[in-house]
Design an enzyme around this catalytic site. Sequence first.
Site, PDB file in Angstrom:
ATOM      1  N   ASN A  10       0.793  -1.220   0.000  1.00 52.11           N
ATOM      2  CA  ASN A  10       0.000   0.000   0.000  1.00 52.11           C
ATOM      3  C   ASN A  10       0.831   1.278   0.000  1.00 52.11           C
ATOM      4  OD1 ASN A  10       0.958  -0.386   2.567  1.00 52.11           O
ATOM      5  ND2 ASN A  10      -0.947   0.106   3.615  1.00 52.11           N
ATOM      6  N   CYS A  11       2.124   1.178  -0.216  1.00 53.99           N
ATOM      7  CA  CYS A  11       3.011   2.341  -0.235  1.00 53.99           C
ATOM      8  C   CYS A  11       2.933   3.032  -1.605  1.00 53.99           C
ATOM      9  CB  CYS A  11       4.442   1.889   0.056  1.00 53.99           C
ATOM     10  SG  CYS A  11       5.694   3.162  -0.191  1.00 53.99           S
ATOM     11  N   ASP A  12       2.597   4.323  -1.614  1.00 55.35           N
ATOM     12  CA  ASP A  12       2.469   5.059  -2.872  1.00 55.35           C
ATOM     13  C   ASP A  12       3.781   5.109  -3.651  1.00 55.35           C
ATOM     14  OD1 ASP A  12      -0.228   5.543  -2.511  1.00 55.35           O
ATOM     15  OD2 ASP A  12       0.106   7.494  -1.564  1.00 55.35           O
ATOM     16  N   LYS A  15       4.296   1.840  -5.329  1.00 55.90           N
ATOM     17  CA  LYS A  15       3.406   1.732  -6.480  1.00 55.90           C
ATOM     18  C   LYS A  15       3.956   2.501  -7.673  1.00 55.90           C
ATOM     19  CE  LYS A  15      -0.817   1.152  -3.756  1.00 55.90           C
ATOM     20  NZ  LYS A  15      -2.075   1.790  -3.351  1.00 55.90           N
TER      21      LYS A  15
END
Length: 115
Positions: A10-12, A15
Site C-alpha cells: 500500500n506504499c504510494d 506503487k
Amino acid sequence: MRLQLYGLKNCDTCKKAMKWLEAEDIPFEFVDIRDNTPEVATITGWLADVGPDALINRRSTTWRNLDETTREQLDSTQAAETLGANPTLIKRPVLVGAGPTLSGFDQKAWASVLI
C-alpha cells in the site's frame, strides 16, 4: 538475476516504482517486507551498500514511536537488527539485483542504473 523490489503493497512510492518498472518493461519480483521481512544479513548488506541515511525512514510513524536509545542504535551495528524487527523503518522501495542497491524511488537514478 531477476530484480527484487522490496516494499509495502500500500506504499504510494512503491506503487510508482512498480508502475515505472512495468512501463520500462523491466521484469521484477515484488517482496512485501511485512510478509517476508529480509534477513538481518540481507539488511546488513543493504546498509553497507547505501548507508543508514539512505535506508532508514526517519519520517515514518515507526521512527517517531521509537525510544531515543533505539534511534541512537540505528547509526551503529544494531541497525540491521532493529530494521529487521521493524521493517517499516526501511525506506522504500529497495531494489536489488541490478548492480548497486537502490533505496527510495528516484526515477533518474533508477534509469541511469537500469536503462
